[in-house]
Scaffold this motif. Structure first.
Motif, PDB file in Angstrom:
ATOM      1  N   TRP A  81      69.831  19.817  22.619  1.00  0.00           N
ATOM      2  CA  TRP A  81      69.875  19.534  23.896  1.00  0.00           C
ATOM      3  C   TRP A  81      68.932  18.627  24.345  1.00  0.00           C
ATOM      4  N   ARG A  82      67.497  18.932  23.898  1.00  0.00           N
ATOM      5  CA  ARG A  82      66.210  18.149  24.090  1.00  0.00           C
ATOM      6  C   ARG A  82      66.483  16.784  23.417  1.00  0.00           C
ATOM      7  N   HIS A  84      69.277  15.105  22.861  1.00  0.00           N
ATOM      8  CA  HIS A  84      70.177  14.308  23.531  1.00  0.00           C
ATOM      9  C   HIS A  84      70.106  14.204  25.012  1.00  0.00           C
ATOM     10  N   ARG A  85      68.951  14.616  25.587  1.00  0.00           N
ATOM     11  CA  ARG A  85      68.851  14.782  27.162  1.00  0.00           C
ATOM     12  C   ARG A  85      68.506  13.460  27.634  1.00  0.00           C
ATOM     13  N   HIS A  86      68.002  12.635  26.731  1.00  0.00           N
ATOM     14  CA  HIS A  86      67.450  11.194  27.148  1.00  0.00           C
ATOM     15  C   HIS A  86      68.332  10.201  27.041  1.00  0.00           C
ATOM     16  N   GLU A  87      69.720  10.319  26.423  1.00  0.00           N
ATOM     17  CA  GLU A  87      70.514   9.455  26.136  1.00  0.00           C
ATOM     18  C   GLU A  87      71.494   9.107  27.301  1.00  0.00           C
TER      19      GLU A  87
END
Length: 87
Positions: A81-82, A84-87
């Motif tokens: 989650w961390r 891919h959170r910024h994608e």
């Protein structure tokens, strides 16, 4: 008993970070066939560490094994989650 949960989470986090690092090197435009060996070798190491943690925890009892498995699962999903959170 909480140490098994924390240990599982640490192994899960390190598992995802090493996989992310390996895939990043393999998907780099200048990657060679050595990247495939890195992925396969890393997979064996990651599986071995996770299996070792679960086997040692199982020797301590089913409760310890379930906590280690839960920590492993939580650690992996939190890191996914961390990342891919910024994608």
């Amino acid at each position: 008993m909480i140490l098994w949960l924390i240990g599982g989470a640490v192994v899960g986090v390190l598992n995802v970070l090493s996989l992310d690092w390996s895939l990043g090197r393999l998907l780099h435009p200048a990657a060679s066939l050595g990247g495939v060996a890195l992925i396969l070798g890393g997979a064996v190491v990651r599986w071995g560490i996770a299996a070792g943690l679960l086997l040692v925890a199982l020797q301590r009892g089913i409760g310890a094994a379930l906590l280690a498995l839960g920590g492993l699962w939580l650690g992996r999903w939190v890191m996914i989650w961390r990342l891919h959170r910024h994608e």
